[in-house]
Motif scaffolding. Structure first.
Motif, PDB file in Angstrom:
ATOM      1  N   PRO A 298       2.848   7.479  -9.441  1.00 35.18           N
ATOM      2  CA  PRO A 298       2.109   8.607  -8.106  1.00 35.18           C
ATOM      3  C   PRO A 298       2.565   9.942  -8.547  1.00 35.18           C
ATOM      4  CG  PRO A 298       2.877   6.476  -7.148  1.00 35.18           C
ATOM      5  CD  PRO A 298       3.421   6.191  -8.539  1.00 35.18           C
ATOM      6  N   ALA A 299       1.693  10.876  -8.657  1.00 34.07           N
ATOM      7  CA  ALA A 299       2.103  12.281  -8.945  1.00 34.07           C
ATOM      8  C   ALA A 299       2.453  13.134  -7.818  1.00 34.07           C
ATOM      9  CB  ALA A 299       1.091  12.809  -9.862  1.00 34.07           C
ATOM     10  N   GLN A 300       1.855  12.706  -6.603  1.00 33.51           N
ATOM     11  CA  GLN A 300       1.865  13.560  -5.350  1.00 33.51           C
ATOM     12  C   GLN A 300       1.760  12.674  -4.034  1.00 33.51           C
ATOM     13  OE1 GLN A 300      -1.517  16.118  -4.746  1.00 33.51           O
ATOM     14  NE2 GLN A 300      -2.767  14.720  -5.674  1.00 33.51           N
ATOM     15  N   GLU A 301       2.653  13.189  -3.072  1.00 30.15           N
ATOM     16  CA  GLU A 301       2.507  12.457  -1.820  1.00 30.15           C
ATOM     17  C   GLU A 301       1.038  12.746  -1.244  1.00 30.15           C
ATOM     18  OE1 GLU A 301       4.776  12.351   2.347  1.00 30.15           O
ATOM     19  OE2 GLU A 301       5.805  13.621   0.688  1.00 30.15           O
ATOM     20  N   ILE A 302       0.202  11.535  -1.015  1.00 32.82           N
ATOM     21  CA  ILE A 302      -1.169  11.851  -0.574  1.00 32.82           C
ATOM     22  C   ILE A 302      -1.616  10.329   0.016  1.00 32.82           C
ATOM     23  CG2 ILE A 302      -2.227  11.182  -2.715  1.00 32.82           C
ATOM     24  CD1 ILE A 302      -4.508  12.867  -1.991  1.00 32.82           C
ATOM     25  N   SER A 303      -2.397  10.321   1.137  1.00 35.87           N
ATOM     26  CA  SER A 303      -2.892   8.980   1.695  1.00 35.87           C
ATOM     27  C   SER A 303      -4.543   8.934   1.018  1.00 35.87           C
ATOM     28  CB  SER A 303      -2.895   9.153   3.124  1.00 35.87           C
ATOM     29  OG  SER A 303      -3.445   8.135   3.618  1.00 35.87           O
ATOM     30  N   SER A 304      -4.697   7.806   0.522  1.00 38.91           N
ATOM     31  CA  SER A 304      -6.362   7.666  -0.249  1.00 38.91           C
ATOM     32  C   SER A 304      -6.797   6.405   0.561  1.00 38.91           C
ATOM     33  CB  SER A 304      -6.237   7.592  -1.641  1.00 38.91           C
ATOM     34  OG  SER A 304      -5.936   8.927  -2.134  1.00 38.91           O
ATOM     35  N   THR A 305      -8.059   6.540   0.882  1.00 34.26           N
ATOM     36  CA  THR A 305      -8.676   5.248   1.387  1.00 34.26           C
ATOM     37  C   THR A 305      -9.861   4.849   0.353  1.00 34.26           C
ATOM     38  OG1 THR A 305      -8.363   5.711   3.614  1.00 34.26           O
ATOM     39  CG2 THR A 305     -10.267   4.240   3.128  1.00 34.26           C
ATOM     40  N   VAL A 306      -9.683   3.706  -0.367  1.00 37.79           N
ATOM     41  CA  VAL A 306     -10.745   3.130  -1.288  1.00 37.79           C
ATOM     42  C   VAL A 306     -11.004   1.590  -0.959  1.00 37.79           C
ATOM     43  CG1 VAL A 306      -9.572   4.637  -2.872  1.00 37.79           C
ATOM     44  CG2 VAL A 306      -8.332   2.354  -2.718  1.00 37.79           C
ATOM     45  N   THR A 307     -12.120   1.518  -1.496  1.00 42.52           N
ATOM     46  CA  THR A 307     -12.875   0.193  -1.488  1.00 42.52           C
ATOM     47  C   THR A 307     -12.788  -0.494  -3.033  1.00 42.52           C
ATOM     48  OG1 THR A 307     -14.017   0.801   0.331  1.00 42.52           O
ATOM     49  CG2 THR A 307     -14.877  -1.227  -0.709  1.00 42.52           C
TER      50      THR A 307
ATOM     51  N   THR B 254       0.804  -1.037   0.014  1.00 47.00           N
ATOM     52  CA  THR B 254      -0.060  -0.128   0.096  1.00 47.00           C
ATOM     53  C   THR B 254       0.987   1.430   0.107  1.00 47.00           C
ATOM     54  OG1 THR B 254      -0.010  -0.106   2.449  1.00 47.00           O
ATOM     55  CG2 THR B 254      -1.811  -1.211   1.175  1.00 47.00           C
ATOM     56  N   THR B 255       2.180   1.156  -0.221  1.00 44.79           N
ATOM     57  CA  THR B 255       2.825   2.426  -0.270  1.00 44.79           C
ATOM     58  C   THR B 255       3.802   2.290  -1.679  1.00 44.79           C
ATOM     59  OG1 THR B 255       3.597   2.100   2.518  1.00 44.79           O
ATOM     60  CG2 THR B 255       5.153   3.327   1.017  1.00 44.79           C
ATOM     61  N   GLY B 256       3.751   3.702  -2.070  1.00 47.38           N
ATOM     62  CA  GLY B 256       4.153   3.810  -3.228  1.00 47.38           C
ATOM     63  C   GLY B 256       5.132   5.303  -3.156  1.00 47.38           C
ATOM     64  N   THR B 257       5.879   5.420  -4.317  1.00 50.68           N
ATOM     65  CA  THR B 257       6.842   6.685  -4.041  1.00 50.68           C
ATOM     66  C   THR B 257       6.612   7.495  -5.506  1.00 50.68           C
ATOM     67  OG1 THR B 257       8.592   4.960  -3.319  1.00 50.68           O
ATOM     68  CG2 THR B 257       9.285   7.396  -4.193  1.00 50.68           C
TER      69      THR B 257
ATOM     70  N   THR C 175     -11.265   7.442  -3.882  1.00 54.56           N
ATOM     71  CA  THR C 175     -10.474   7.646  -5.129  1.00 54.56           C
ATOM     72  C   THR C 175      -8.867   7.248  -5.101  1.00 54.56           C
ATOM     73  OG1 THR C 175     -11.854   9.623  -5.499  1.00 54.56           O
ATOM     74  CG2 THR C 175      -9.767   9.638  -6.834  1.00 54.56           C
ATOM     75  N   LEU C 176      -8.461   6.644  -6.114  1.00 53.18           N
ATOM     76  CA  LEU C 176      -6.992   6.496  -5.979  1.00 53.18           C
ATOM     77  C   LEU C 176      -6.269   7.520  -6.202  1.00 53.18           C
ATOM     78  CD1 LEU C 176      -7.206   3.329  -8.735  1.00 53.18           C
ATOM     79  CD2 LEU C 176      -6.644   3.124  -6.095  1.00 53.18           C
ATOM     80  N   PRO C 177      -4.931   7.457  -5.488  1.00 50.34           N
ATOM     81  CA  PRO C 177      -3.912   8.673  -5.859  1.00 50.34           C
ATOM     82  C   PRO C 177      -3.770   9.121  -7.184  1.00 50.34           C
ATOM     83  CG  PRO C 177      -3.311   6.824  -3.866  1.00 50.34           C
ATOM     84  CD  PRO C 177      -4.223   6.400  -4.690  1.00 50.34           C
ATOM     85  N   GLY C 178      -3.420  10.164  -7.377  1.00 47.56           N
ATOM     86  CA  GLY C 178      -3.409  10.783  -8.670  1.00 47.56           C
ATOM     87  C   GLY C 178      -2.397   9.871  -9.215  1.00 47.56           C
ATOM     88  N   GLY C 179      -2.272   9.420 -10.600  1.00 47.46           N
ATOM     89  CA  GLY C 179      -1.586   8.979 -11.468  1.00 47.46           C
ATOM     90  C   GLY C 179      -1.628   7.308 -11.209  1.00 47.46           C
ATOM     91  N   LEU C 180      -2.559   6.916 -10.491  1.00 46.40           N
ATOM     92  CA  LEU C 180      -2.716   5.358 -10.421  1.00 46.40           C
ATOM     93  C   LEU C 180      -4.180   5.211 -10.797  1.00 46.40           C
ATOM     94  CD1 LEU C 180      -1.313   4.388  -6.878  1.00 46.40           C
ATOM     95  CD2 LEU C 180      -0.271   4.300  -9.039  1.00 46.40           C
ATOM     96  N   THR C 181      -4.324   3.861 -11.608  1.00 47.31           N
ATOM     97  CA  THR C 181      -5.488   3.489 -12.141  1.00 47.31           C
ATOM     98  C   THR C 181      -5.681   1.693 -11.482  1.00 47.31           C
ATOM     99  OG1 THR C 181      -4.487   2.678 -14.168  1.00 47.31           O
ATOM    100  CG2 THR C 181      -5.458   4.894 -14.074  1.00 47.31           C
ATOM    101  N   LEU C 182      -6.759   1.255 -11.604  1.00 44.14           N
ATOM    102  CA  LEU C 182      -7.105  -0.142 -11.279  1.00 44.14           C
ATOM    103  C   LEU C 182      -7.823  -0.589 -12.601  1.00 44.14           C
ATOM    104  CD1 LEU C 182      -7.455  -2.644  -9.566  1.00 44.14           C
ATOM    105  CD2 LEU C 182      -9.592  -1.616  -8.776  1.00 44.14           C
ATOM    106  N   SER C 183      -7.113  -1.726 -13.185  1.00 44.05           N
ATOM    107  CA  SER C 183      -7.655  -2.466 -14.410  1.00 44.05           C
ATOM    108  C   SER C 183      -9.029  -3.438 -13.926  1.00 44.05           C
ATOM    109  CB  SER C 183      -6.639  -3.120 -15.278  1.00 44.05           C
ATOM    110  OG  SER C 183      -6.284  -4.240 -14.447  1.00 44.05           O
TER     111      SER C 183
END
Length: 299
Positions: A290-299, A244-247, A273-281
């Motif tokens: 990842p485009a910015q440092e952020i914490s997101s909660t998604v289901t 769950t951790t990216g750079t 919503t996924l962090p900016g720059g990430l998608t789920l196929s």
């Protein structure tokens, strides 16, 4: 008029009996014959003679109408009027043989009304009596039909193993209350259908594409309707753990796996919503940069 020069010959004279004349035997008729072109009032002295006769006045023919009656529907208001012709009004009506369908009655003025409570066919005879007591009859057969009973809703919800399930069915088109029963197929393990139409319980086994059952609704008068349902019980899904951790600025890729169901699986973000720059196929690959440092909660 009697033609001149026909003395001492037999004469056939037709008289019209007044509609209000009382039928029966020993009815008195007075006939006055006169040789005057313009007659004087009955009983007046004139050239001619008065004859008294005893006759029998027969009833005129009475006909009960209509020829057939409309078909009643069980549980629905019914109104049909029978009439008569050929006699002296007013007429009265009565059932002389047989019985009307359950729930219907005949009034003396010819009104058949009520709400049938059975589909049982009944044959009966209605007699009309006119003001002079003359009578006529007609036989009828009435076979009430059921209304169209519909089971609702058109489809039912899916269930999940281990999670309490409840779905309420209803009926329409007939007369409530309705009772419900499964007529073909078997409900998923753990579920039951009450006579009031509630499918409930806790499913114990997943059933893939689902099972087909037919539910029948019966109204208060025995009229029925059915509907087929497919009830699907889903298994409990388990999602595999992911990083769950990216750079920021570094490519990220993680594949999500699942168990408990039947492959292949499809994936989608249900909330958040996924962090900016990430998608789920749909295949379960979470990827991107990842485009910015952020914490997101998604289901």
């Amino acid at each position: 008029a009697i033609a001149t020069g026909t003395s001492a010959t037999t004469q056939n004279i037709t008289f019209t009996v007044p509609q209000a004349s009382s039928p029966g035997t020993n009815r008195g008729v007075r006939v006055r014959l006169t040789n005057q072109a313009t007659t004087t009032p009955t009983g007046a002295v004139g050239s001619g003679e008065i004859e008294d006769y005893i006759v029998t006045i027969n009833c005129s023919s009475l006909t009960v109408n209509p020829v057939t009656l409309g078909t009643p529907t069980v549980g629905a208001s019914y109104l049909q009027t029978v009439t008569a012709t050929g006699g002296l009004t007013p007429y009265t009506f009565a059932v002389t043989t047989g019985t009307l369908p359950a729930g219907l009655t005949l009034t003396s003025d010819g009104g058949i009304s009520g709400a049938p409570t059975s589909t049982t066919a009944q044959t009966f005879t209605i007699r009309a009596t006119d003001a002079n007591g003359c009578q006529g009859t007609r036989s009828y057969t009435l076979t009430p039909v059921c209304p169209t009973v519909t089971v609702n809703p058109t489809s039912v919800a899916n269930g999940t193993v281990g999670i309490a399930y409840s779905q309420t069915l209803s009926g329409s088109g007939g007369v409530s209350p309705y009772s419900f029963a499964v007529t073909t197929g078997t409900l998923p393990a753990g579920l039951t259908l009450s006579s009031a139409g509630v499918i409930s319980g806790t499913p114990t086994t997943a059933n893939g594409a689902g099972v087909s059952v037919t539910v029948r609704a019966t109204d208060t008068y025995g009229c029925q309707g059915s509907r087929a349902y497919t009830i699907k019980i889903c298994p409990v899904f388990t999602l595999g753990a992911i990083t769950t951790t990216g750079t920021v600025g570094t490519a990220f890729s993680q594949t999500i796996t699942s168990s408990g169901g039947v492959a292949p699986y499809t994936y989608a973000v249900a909330s958040g919503t996924l962090p900016g720059g990430l998608t789920l196929s749909t295949a379960g690959v979470l990827s991107g940069t990842p485009a910015q440092e952020i914490s997101s909660t998604v289901t």
